[in-house]
Design an enzyme around this catalytic site. Structure first.
Site, PDB file in Angstrom:
ATOM      1  N   CYS A   1      99.914  16.713   2.994  1.00 48.64           N
ATOM      2  CA  CYS A   1     100.356  15.957   4.171  1.00 48.64           C
ATOM      3  C   CYS A   1      99.425  14.799   4.530  1.00 48.64           C
ATOM      4  O   CYS A   1      99.783  13.955   5.353  1.00 48.64           O
ATOM      5  CB  CYS A   1     100.499  16.899   5.357  1.00 48.64           C
ATOM      6  SG  CYS A   1     101.672  18.244   5.067  1.00 48.64           S
TER       7      CYS A   1
ATOM      8  N   HIS B   1     100.916  12.581  11.382  1.00 49.72           N
ATOM      9  CA  HIS B   1     101.752  13.369  10.488  1.00 49.72           C
ATOM     10  C   HIS B   1     102.656  14.257  11.339  1.00 49.72           C
ATOM     11  O   HIS B   1     102.207  14.913  12.281  1.00 49.72           O
ATOM     12  CB  HIS B   1     100.868  14.212   9.577  1.00 49.72           C
ATOM     13  CG  HIS B   1     101.583  15.331   8.904  1.00 49.72           C
ATOM     14  ND1 HIS B   1     102.737  15.143   8.171  1.00 49.72           N
ATOM     15  CD2 HIS B   1     101.322  16.666   8.864  1.00 49.72           C
ATOM     16  CE1 HIS B   1     103.155  16.307   7.705  1.00 49.72           C
ATOM     17  NE2 HIS B   1     102.319  17.238   8.118  1.00 49.72           N
TER      18      HIS B   1
ATOM     19  N   ASN C   1     108.883  18.719   9.105  1.00 49.77           N
ATOM     20  CA  ASN C   1     107.659  18.316   8.417  1.00 49.77           C
ATOM     21  C   ASN C   1     108.017  17.895   6.991  1.00 49.77           C
ATOM     22  O   ASN C   1     108.370  18.733   6.158  1.00 49.77           O
ATOM     23  CB  ASN C   1     106.685  19.495   8.404  1.00 49.77           C
ATOM     24  CG  ASN C   1     105.377  19.186   7.704  1.00 49.77           C
ATOM     25  OD1 ASN C   1     105.261  18.226   6.953  1.00 49.77           O
ATOM     26  ND2 ASN C   1     104.376  20.019   7.944  1.00 49.77           N
TER      27      ASN C   1
END
Length: 406
Positions: free
Chosen positions: A183, A332, A362
């Site tokens: 990520c 993020h 996500n």
């Protein structure tokens, strides 16, 4: 990347940080003793058990002659693009296969829908669409691209996807490589691109963040399957004069001690032992595969809300800016509670937060460029806007950049 709460983080040892002087690629000196001591007092480390030095992301030259090669240039973000799969899974859809509800998921994560690859869709296909969007916005033709950086932990091919993207785009003068940093991948790729421009004389670099974590989700695990989706996003980073530099400061870290909190490790596909009866290794070796994503949500949450604000502060300090200078906070997109907690610690109002987590979940390395592209195309982010960007996740890795759009 977590569903649990908890803002208390245990004391952690200091990571000794080796940094180069601001915008001086070839500096061999470390930061000053005063700054080392000041940052030691802040103690930004992921987990108890010690950390590793974080290294300068170095620049390198192309193997092909490039004329003219101007070293010391600045870099600007001049184009963005994104792509998501067609198939959408809502929280109500998940409630049909696991014990959950739309309210349970949305309250704990902020997520309502996510997109996943289906049919003949591929991750490279999404990346290609996102890259084309960035090129078109920037007004750059494929043969003017010098480098493609594919940031992904879930490529269609074990050996990476950058080369295929280069071929499919028709970027005949570019070379390509992949970055695996989960990520944090897009932030790492973005900073890497600026170093190639500053130290290598490159002019146009595509940075793509793309992941398909749905391939590695246990759809019976309520703690993880509700979180993840698939997507791709891209930006075109272009050389500029040093006085127009759009990367004003950055900060990067990693700490492998936190690997146990978030991983998808390899495992043997066979259920029996790899040793035969006399203790000798089996030949040929059995085929291996990756496990589903394993996550300690509570620990990842605590890591993020502790370390991300400090990382942004370091990047702002290097940029010589204050929080008042920031127009947008772009983190993020892991969990809305993480985003809100970081914003609260930095005293950044909600009106300055960019978030599209509710629609996509996500999406790992794709989350930041996907959210950025939507904000730019909606007219939210305008030329000259200052953005504090931060990625964090498996590794554990985390990093921040202060960028100016356009």
């Amino acid at each position: 990347m977590a569903t649990a709460t908890g803002l208390v983080f245990p004391p952690a040892p200091f990571i000794r940080r080796v940094r180069m002087a601001h915008f001086n690629l070839f500096s061999s000196s470390f930061c000053t003793e005063r700054n080392v001591q000041r940052r030691a007092d802040l103690r930004c480390c992921a987990v108890v058990g010690g950390g590793v030095d974080d290294h300068i992301v170095g620049a390198t030259s192309s193997s092909k002659p490039r004329i003219p090669r101007v070293v010391g240039m600045g870099s600007r973000l001049v184009g963005s693009g994104s792509a998501v799969p067609k198939y959408m899974i809502s929280n109500d859809d998940l409630a049909q296969i696991i014990e959950t509800s739309d309210e349970w998921i949305s309250v704990r994560t902020g997520i309502r829908n996510r997109r996943v690859l289906s049919g003949d869709e591929t991750l490279n296909g999404l990346a290609l669409e996102a890259a084309n969007g960035a090129l078109q916005m920037a007004g750059v033709v494929p043969h003017d691209v010098d480098l493609i950086i594919m940031c992904t932990s879930t490529p269609d091919d074990l050996f990476g996807g950058g080369g295929q993207i280069q071929s499919d785009l028709g970027c005949r003068n570019a070379w390509a490589f992949d970055i695996t940093a989960a990520c944090s991948g897009f932030v790492v790729g973005l900073i890497t691109a600026t170093r190639f421009i500053k130290g290598g004389g490159y002019k146009n670099i595509l940075v793509i963040g793309a992941d398909a974590l749905s391939r590695y989700v246990d759809w019976k695990d309520r703690g993880t399957c509700i979180l993840f989706g698939d997507a791709a996003g891209a930006v075109l980073v272009q050389a500029s004069g040093a006085d127009e530099d759009g990367l004003l400061g950055f900060d990067l870290h990693s700490d492998g001690h936190g690997h146990r909190h978030l991983n998808a490790t390899t495992k043997d596909s066979e259920t029996d032992t790899i040793l035969n009866t006399n203790g000798a290794a089996v030949f040929p070796p059995r085929k291996a595969t990756y496990s589903c994503i394993q996550m300690n949500g509570k620990e990842v949450f605590r890591f993020a809300v502790r370390c991300v604000p400090q990382s942004i502060e370091f990047a702002l300090e290097e940029a010589g800016l204050t929080f008042a200078s920031i127009d947008w906070l772009l983190l993020h997109q892991a969990n809305q509670r993480i985003i809100d907690a970081v914003a609260t610690r930095l005293q950044i109002p909600s009106k300055k937060i960019i978030s599209n987590l509710a629609n996509y979940g996500n999406t790992s390395a794709a989350s930041i460029p996907l959210a950025l592209d939507e904000a730019v195309r909606a007219g939210k982010v305008k030329t000259g806007d200052m953005i504090a960007v931060s990625g964090f996740g498996a590794g554990l890795t985390w990093g921040s950049a202060i960028v100016r759009w356009g």
